[in-house]
Design a protein around this motif. Structure first.
Motif, short mmCIF file in Angstrom:
data_model
loop_
_atom_site.label_atom_id
_atom_site.label_comp_id
_atom_site.label_asym_id
_atom_site.label_seq_id
_atom_site.Cartn_x
_atom_site.Cartn_y
_atom_site.Cartn_z
N LYS A 195 -25.58 46.18 -6.98
CA LYS A 195 -26.34 46.66 -5.84
C LYS A 195 -27.77 46.96 -6.24
CE LYS A 195 -26.70 48.22 -1.53
NZ LYS A 195 -26.47 47.40 -0.32
N ARG A 219 -29.41 36.23 1.90
CA ARG A 219 -27.99 36.50 2.14
C ARG A 219 -27.33 35.35 2.90
NH1 ARG A 219 -28.36 41.62 4.44
NH2 ARG A 219 -28.59 42.54 2.36
N LEU A 263 -27.53 36.05 -2.06
CA LEU A 263 -27.06 37.42 -2.20
C LEU A 263 -25.66 37.52 -1.62
CD1 LEU A 263 -30.23 39.39 -0.98
CD2 LEU A 263 -29.38 39.29 -3.33
N GLY A 264 -24.90 38.47 -2.13
CA GLY A 264 -23.55 38.67 -1.60
C GLY A 264 -22.51 38.66 -2.70
N SER A 265 -21.28 38.37 -2.32
CA SER A 265 -20.15 38.47 -3.26
C SER A 265 -19.94 37.21 -4.10
CB SER A 265 -18.86 38.76 -2.48
OG SER A 265 -18.62 37.72 -1.53
N ASP A 316 -26.01 42.40 -4.18
CA ASP A 316 -26.65 42.51 -2.87
C ASP A 316 -27.72 43.59 -2.96
OD1 ASP A 316 -27.22 41.94 -0.27
OD2 ASP A 316 -25.20 42.34 0.51
N GLU A 354 -31.03 45.89 -0.55
CA GLU A 354 -31.65 46.24 0.72
C GLU A 354 -32.99 46.91 0.48
OE1 GLU A 354 -29.81 50.08 2.53
OE2 GLU A 354 -28.13 49.01 1.59
#
Length: 505
Positions: free
Chosen positions: A208, A232, A237-239, A249, A251
């Motif tokens: 993160k 994303r 980005l992501g899993s 990920d 923000e």
């Protein structure tokens, strides 16, 4: 016909939006098909809005362009500057971190990839964590936010920490006067920052990340949020990053504008929803940072440089620079200057060359009196120090600091006593109040400089002693570095402090 008009904040402030609208309107009236691209800036602010036109034979630059110039621009009769790469200010740069800034459409991931983007990430995805850390360490990259701490060492500390969650925090709270490189990269090449944060996450085992972005940068906030969404959606980005099975990920979080939140522990408190005050160390953020978990806190430029290191290799990056200052530094030139903007070059260029040749001296044409290097907490360097090579240890040896590499130039009319007073007043206003040397010292500093300004020269030793106390006793760099501008002004320009007594008499 493809026309590039910067969407960078500096270009917009100088009329870029109006020029872009005029180009589309004029092209519509003529029935011309124009592909308008809003790129970032190349960093030559005195030429903004810098418009580039590509009719198939390469991009030709024009600037500064006004709305009145648009008909001639489309006619092909407007006098141009040639290619950006051939403009003297740009031609002598070594662009690594900013190689794509001003070249690509900031929110076009395919354009980013076509210009070398994601090569470093794909290479990093094939490495184990120890190898990733080794690559960063061997590059010699140091923190570009001001402290110059070795990035590889920080990452290795976080890698070795045991925890169920780790974080990557990007410090985008660019509060130093005369600095704008972080904003430029976020507005002009946001995916390089995202890519760098992903590589950092993979390297230390963090899944993160957060970008702590100052509220005074609304355009950067907009671009970064849009870039994160695109990344994303595209699987960046992501899993499952690019199908690798690895996760990360991130923000964007917006700060409320406190200068002290540029200090990493204050930033972490703010990010957690607490008051932005400095934390005592230890524990280090690398071991107990965001929400008490191991955390990498790096500046925008540090993280944005990671992709080029992994794209071209650590040895290639380390080949630039001098001493322990490896690679390139994006130097921001501002103040009373002829050619203001961003100049990326390898460490080692003498300060005088940067000021007199690259920046072209003062905008007024008067002699340069002082250059403040490193933001409002940086020392004032006189002409006698202009042979100092631009490097961390080299500046430290001359009683200065590089900081975020901002240069603010003053001509011979500058009143150094007033500038010293401003430094103390700035510290007093921006202090978080956590420690006494900063909270009280800065207020007493303003009072003491005012005494000197009224002709009380007996207050000079008091000011010197006060600065020493602030330097040695403050919890963070705000109070600890404020003595740099104050004492450098007093040391190198004593007449500005003494003549006030003569004036009073």
């Amino acid at each position: 016909m493809k026309i590039y008009v910067p969407m960078d904040s500096a270009a917009k402030a100088l009329g870029a939006d109006a020029v872009a609208e005029a180009i589309l309107a004029e092209a519509g009236r003529r029935g011309l098909k124009v592909d308008l691209v809003r790129n970032g800036t190349h960093g030559m602010i005195w030429l903004e809005p810098l418009v580039e036109v590509d009719t198939g034979g390469g991009r030709q630059a024009f600037g500064p362009v006004t709305v009145a110039d648009v008909p001639a621009l489309l006619d092909g009769t407007l006098k141009g500057l040639g290619k950006v790469a051939d403009i003297a200010f740009f031609a002598r740069q070594t662009r690594l971190t900013f190689a794509r800034c001003g070249v690509i459409d900031p929110l076009d991931l395919d354009d980013y990839a076509a210009h070398g983007g994601l090569v470093g990430l794909r290479r990093g995805l094939g490495m184990d964590q120890a190898t990733i850390i080794q690559e960063v360490t061997e590059s010699g990259l140091r923190g570009r936010g001001g402290a110059g701490f070795p990035t590889g060492l920080k990452w290795n500390t976080v890698l070795g920490a045991q925890a169920d969650q780790k974080y990557i925090i990007c410090n985008a709270d660019e509060g130093d006067s005369g600095t704008f490189a972080d904003r430029m990269i976020m507005e002009g090449d946001p995916f390089t920052l995202i890519e760098g944060m992903i590589i950092a996450g993979i390297g230390v085992g963090a899944t993160k990340g957060y970008v702590y972005l100052r509220s005074e940068y609304p355009d950067a906030i907009k671009v970064m949020n849009a870039a994160v969404l695109i990344a994303r959606e595209k699987g960046l980005l992501g899993s499952d990053i690019l199908g690798s099975g690895k996760a990360f990920d991130m923000e964007i979080r917006v700060g409320a504008g406190a200068y002290v939140c540029g200090e990493e522990t204050s930033l972490l408190n703010s990010l957690e929803g607490k008051r932005g005050v400095v934390r005592a160390k230890p524990p280090l953020p690398a071991l107990e940072g965001f929400l008490g978990k191991p955390t990498v806190v790096n500046n925008v430029l540090s993280l944005a440089t990671i992709p080029v290191i992994f794209e071209k290799g650590a040895a290639h990056y380390a080949n630039f620079g001098l001493g322990r200052s490896r690679g390139t530094m994006p130097i921001q030139i501002a103040g009373n200057v002829k050619f203001g903007g961003l100049f990326e070059t390898a460490f080692g260029m003498p300060l005088g060359v940067l000021v007199n040749e690259v920046a072209g001296g003062t905008a007024t044409g008067r002699p340069v009196k002082a250059v403040q290097v490193g933001g409002p907490l940086g020392a004032y360097m006189p002409a006698s120090k202009f042979d100092t090579p631009f490097g961390y240890e080299e500046f430290d040896g001359q009683g200065g600091l590089i900081g975020h590499a901002g240069l603010v130039i003053h001509d011979d009319r500058a009143d150094m006593l007033k500038l010293a007073r401003f430094a103390m007043e700035f510290c007093a206003v921006e202090s978080c109040g956590k420690c006494t040397p900063c909270r009280i010292g800065a207020v007493r500093g303003v009072e003491t400089i005012d005494r000197i300004g009224r002709g009380d020269l007996a207050a000079i030793p008091i000011l010197t002693d006060l600065c020493e106390t602030m330097k040695e006793g403050s919890l963070c760099a705000l109070g600890g570095f404020t003595p740099f501008p104050v004492m450098s002004a007093l040391t190198h320009f004593p007449d500005d402090f003494v003549t006030t007594k003569e004036a009073a008499e």
